[in-house]
Design a protein around this motif. Structure first.
Motif, PDB file in Angstrom:
ATOM      1  N   SER A  44     122.845 -83.380 -17.566  1.00 24.98           N
ATOM      2  CA  SER A  44     122.144 -82.369 -18.356  1.00 24.98           C
ATOM      3  C   SER A  44     123.089 -81.757 -19.394  1.00 24.98           C
ATOM      4  O   SER A  44     124.304 -81.667 -19.177  1.00 24.98           O
ATOM      5  CB  SER A  44     121.602 -81.262 -17.449  1.00 24.98           C
ATOM      6  OG  SER A  44     122.636 -80.402 -17.031  1.00 24.98           O
ATOM      7  N   GLY A  45     122.501 -81.328 -20.485  1.00 33.64           N
ATOM      8  CA  GLY A  45     123.272 -80.633 -21.513  1.00 33.64           C
ATOM      9  C   GLY A  45     123.894 -79.356 -20.973  1.00 33.64           C
ATOM     10  O   GLY A  45     124.993 -78.973 -21.390  1.00 33.64           O
ATOM     11  N   HIS A  46     123.201 -78.708 -20.033  1.00 36.12           N
ATOM     12  CA  HIS A  46     123.742 -77.485 -19.429  1.00 36.12           C
ATOM     13  C   HIS A  46     125.037 -77.775 -18.680  1.00 36.12           C
ATOM     14  O   HIS A  46     126.000 -77.011 -18.778  1.00 36.12           O
ATOM     15  CB  HIS A  46     122.734 -76.846 -18.468  1.00 36.12           C
ATOM     16  CG  HIS A  46     121.541 -76.243 -19.140  1.00 36.12           C
ATOM     17  ND1 HIS A  46     121.607 -75.514 -20.304  1.00 36.12           N
ATOM     18  CD2 HIS A  46     120.234 -76.266 -18.794  1.00 36.12           C
ATOM     19  CE1 HIS A  46     120.404 -75.110 -20.654  1.00 36.12           C
ATOM     20  NE2 HIS A  46     119.546 -75.555 -19.749  1.00 36.12           N
ATOM     21  N   LEU A  47     125.081 -78.866 -17.917  1.00 32.68           N
ATOM     22  CA  LEU A  47     126.298 -79.203 -17.180  1.00 32.68           C
ATOM     23  C   LEU A  47     127.432 -79.533 -18.148  1.00 32.68           C
ATOM     24  O   LEU A  47     128.558 -79.048 -17.990  1.00 32.68           O
ATOM     25  CB  LEU A  47     126.063 -80.384 -16.234  1.00 32.68           C
ATOM     26  CG  LEU A  47     127.307 -80.888 -15.483  1.00 32.68           C
ATOM     27  CD1 LEU A  47     127.918 -79.796 -14.609  1.00 32.68           C
ATOM     28  CD2 LEU A  47     126.974 -82.118 -14.655  1.00 32.68           C
ATOM     29  N   VAL A  48     127.139 -80.336 -19.146  1.00 23.26           N
ATOM     30  CA  VAL A  48     128.166 -80.716 -20.125  1.00 23.26           C
ATOM     31  C   VAL A  48     128.711 -79.470 -20.827  1.00 23.26           C
ATOM     32  O   VAL A  48     129.925 -79.320 -20.993  1.00 23.26           O
ATOM     33  CB  VAL A  48     127.598 -81.742 -21.127  1.00 23.26           C
ATOM     34  CG1 VAL A  48     128.582 -82.020 -22.253  1.00 23.26           C
ATOM     35  CG2 VAL A  48     127.222 -83.043 -20.410  1.00 23.26           C
ATOM     36  N   ASP A  49     127.836 -78.555 -21.203  1.00 26.45           N
ATOM     37  CA  ASP A  49     128.271 -77.326 -21.869  1.00 26.45           C
ATOM     38  C   ASP A  49     129.080 -76.433 -20.928  1.00 26.45           C
ATOM     39  O   ASP A  49     130.104 -75.860 -21.320  1.00 26.45           O
ATOM     40  CB  ASP A  49     127.062 -76.561 -22.408  1.00 26.45           C
ATOM     41  CG  ASP A  49     127.486 -75.299 -23.139  1.00 26.45           C
ATOM     42  OD1 ASP A  49     128.136 -75.422 -24.204  1.00 26.45           O
ATOM     43  OD2 ASP A  49     127.189 -74.192 -22.633  1.00 26.45           O
ATOM     44  N   PHE A  50     128.635 -76.322 -19.677  1.00 24.39           N
ATOM     45  CA  PHE A  50     129.360 -75.516 -18.693  1.00 24.39           C
ATOM     46  C   PHE A  50     130.789 -76.033 -18.543  1.00 24.39           C
ATOM     47  O   PHE A  50     131.752 -75.265 -18.561  1.00 24.39           O
ATOM     48  CB  PHE A  50     128.628 -75.558 -17.344  1.00 24.39           C
ATOM     49  CG  PHE A  50     129.193 -74.628 -16.311  1.00 24.39           C
ATOM     50  CD1 PHE A  50     128.659 -73.369 -16.123  1.00 24.39           C
ATOM     51  CD2 PHE A  50     130.260 -75.020 -15.507  1.00 24.39           C
ATOM     52  CE1 PHE A  50     129.171 -72.507 -15.165  1.00 24.39           C
ATOM     53  CE2 PHE A  50     130.786 -74.172 -14.545  1.00 24.39           C
ATOM     54  CZ  PHE A  50     130.243 -72.904 -14.372  1.00 24.39           C
ATOM     55  N   LEU A  51     130.920 -77.361 -18.421  1.00 28.26           N
ATOM     56  CA  LEU A  51     132.250 -77.954 -18.286  1.00 28.26           C
ATOM     57  C   LEU A  51     133.102 -77.714 -19.528  1.00 28.26           C
ATOM     58  O   LEU A  51     134.303 -77.445 -19.419  1.00 28.26           O
ATOM     59  CB  LEU A  51     132.140 -79.451 -17.997  1.00 28.26           C
ATOM     60  CG  LEU A  51     131.568 -79.809 -16.630  1.00 28.26           C
ATOM     61  CD1 LEU A  51     131.330 -81.303 -16.527  1.00 28.26           C
ATOM     62  CD2 LEU A  51     132.468 -79.313 -15.511  1.00 28.26           C
ATOM     63  N   ALA A  52     132.479 -77.794 -20.690  1.00 27.59           N
ATOM     64  CA  ALA A  52     133.220 -77.549 -21.933  1.00 27.59           C
ATOM     65  C   ALA A  52     133.756 -76.118 -21.976  1.00 27.59           C
ATOM     66  O   ALA A  52     134.850 -75.874 -22.495  1.00 27.59           O
ATOM     67  CB  ALA A  52     132.335 -77.828 -23.143  1.00 27.59           C
ATOM     68  N   GLN A  53     133.011 -75.176 -21.418  1.00 32.37           N
ATOM     69  CA  GLN A  53     133.462 -73.784 -21.400  1.00 32.37           C
ATOM     70  C   GLN A  53     134.505 -73.526 -20.311  1.00 32.37           C
ATOM     71  O   GLN A  53     135.412 -72.719 -20.487  1.00 32.37           O
ATOM     72  CB  GLN A  53     132.272 -72.845 -21.207  1.00 32.37           C
ATOM     73  CG  GLN A  53     131.347 -72.818 -22.408  1.00 32.37           C
ATOM     74  CD  GLN A  53     130.249 -71.806 -22.246  1.00 32.37           C
ATOM     75  OE1 GLN A  53     130.481 -70.699 -21.764  1.00 32.37           O
ATOM     76  NE2 GLN A  53     129.037 -72.176 -22.658  1.00 32.37           N
ATOM     77  N   ALA A  54     134.383 -74.227 -19.184  1.00 30.89           N
ATOM     78  CA  ALA A  54     135.309 -74.019 -18.070  1.00 30.89           C
ATOM     79  C   ALA A  54     136.631 -74.752 -18.281  1.00 30.89           C
ATOM     80  O   ALA A  54     137.681 -74.281 -17.839  1.00 30.89           O
ATOM     81  CB  ALA A  54     134.668 -74.480 -16.758  1.00 30.89           C
ATOM     82  N   LEU A  55     136.583 -75.885 -18.966  1.00 32.75           N
ATOM     83  CA  LEU A  55     137.780 -76.721 -19.099  1.00 32.75           C
ATOM     84  C   LEU A  55     138.424 -76.577 -20.478  1.00 32.75           C
ATOM     85  O   LEU A  55     138.666 -77.543 -21.183  1.00 32.75           O
ATOM     86  CB  LEU A  55     137.422 -78.189 -18.797  1.00 32.75           C
ATOM     87  CG  LEU A  55     136.941 -78.450 -17.373  1.00 32.75           C
ATOM     88  CD1 LEU A  55     136.492 -79.888 -17.210  1.00 32.75           C
ATOM     89  CD2 LEU A  55     138.023 -78.086 -16.357  1.00 32.75           C
ATOM     90  N   VAL A  56     138.729 -75.357 -20.813  1.00 35.96           N
ATOM     91  CA  VAL A  56     139.475 -75.055 -22.039  1.00 35.96           C
ATOM     92  C   VAL A  56     140.935 -74.918 -21.631  1.00 35.96           C
ATOM     93  O   VAL A  56     141.255 -74.210 -20.669  1.00 35.96           O
ATOM     94  CB  VAL A  56     138.957 -73.744 -22.684  1.00 35.96           C
ATOM     95  CG1 VAL A  56     139.830 -73.315 -23.847  1.00 35.96           C
ATOM     96  CG2 VAL A  56     137.508 -73.916 -23.117  1.00 35.96           C
ATOM     97  N   LYS A  57     141.819 -75.631 -22.328  1.00 31.33           N
ATOM     98  CA  LYS A  57     143.229 -75.674 -21.929  1.00 31.33           C
ATOM     99  C   LYS A  57     143.891 -74.295 -21.910  1.00 31.33           C
ATOM    100  O   LYS A  57     144.584 -73.954 -20.970  1.00 31.33           O
ATOM    101  CB  LYS A  57     144.026 -76.591 -22.879  1.00 31.33           C
ATOM    102  CG  LYS A  57     143.758 -78.056 -22.685  1.00 31.33           C
ATOM    103  CD  LYS A  57     144.239 -78.560 -21.367  1.00 31.33           C
ATOM    104  CE  LYS A  57     145.404 -79.402 -21.329  1.00 31.33           C
ATOM    105  NZ  LYS A  57     145.774 -80.509 -21.906  1.00 31.33           N
ATOM    106  N   GLU A  58     143.692 -73.546 -22.975  1.00 33.67           N
ATOM    107  CA  GLU A  58     144.329 -72.235 -23.062  1.00 33.67           C
ATOM    108  C   GLU A  58     143.512 -71.209 -22.276  1.00 33.67           C
ATOM    109  O   GLU A  58     142.335 -71.010 -22.566  1.00 33.67           O
ATOM    110  CB  GLU A  58     144.454 -71.787 -24.524  1.00 33.67           C
ATOM    111  CG  GLU A  58     145.383 -72.657 -25.340  1.00 33.67           C
ATOM    112  CD  GLU A  58     146.798 -72.683 -24.782  1.00 33.67           C
ATOM    113  OE1 GLU A  58     147.290 -71.639 -24.315  1.00 33.67           O
ATOM    114  OE2 GLU A  58     147.406 -73.774 -24.809  1.00 33.67           O
TER     115      GLU A  58
END
Length: 133
Positions: free
Chosen positions: A62-76
């Motif tokens: 789902s787009g929601h999962l992909v977006d959630f991961l993009a927000q959680a997995l920010v390096k800084e």
């Protein structure tokens, strides 16, 4: 990544758990963590050096999962979304709705099925060993 980079100093903040949550979600979805095929020490080197991990086939999720991961997995850590903000994310709102077709419910069903299959194989192995003894 910030915990690995500061191992000697022991730097840790709760925002590090957001990264861990994202990694755990990838592991639940793909049944193995990112960098699984690497030796542990090589993986520790790659985590701070590489771009953040993503799902191998993001279009399958789902787009929601992909977006959630993009927000959680920010390096800084400063750029990573807080736990409070993530609680408002549509993915968690969808999961909290009790909808049995939600992404989380789907992951749990798939994981349970895999664990049951592995348990059956384990029991077969135990029975075989018992017969040999």
């Amino acid at each position: 990544p910030e915990v690995i980079m500061a191992m000697e100093a022991g730097t840790y903040a709760c925002i590090s758990d957001i990264w861990s949550l994202g990694i755990t979600m990838i592991e639940l979805a793909e049944r193995r963590p990112p960098l699984f095929d690497l030796h542990t020490m090589a993986a520790l080197y790659q985590i701070p050096s590489n771009d953040p991990p993503t799902l191998a086939q993001p279009d399958a999720w789902s787009g929601h999962l992909v977006d959630f991961l993009a927000q959680a997995l920010v390096k800084e850590p400063e750029g990573r979304t807080s736990a409070k903000a993530l609680l408002e994310h549509p993915l968690l709102a969808q999961c909290a709705g009790g909808d049995d077709s939600s992404v989380l419910a789907s992951l749990i069903r798939r994981s349970k099925s895999e664990v049951r299959a592995q348990d059956k194989e384990f029991e077969k192995g135990k029975e075989l060993l018992a017969k040999l003894n």
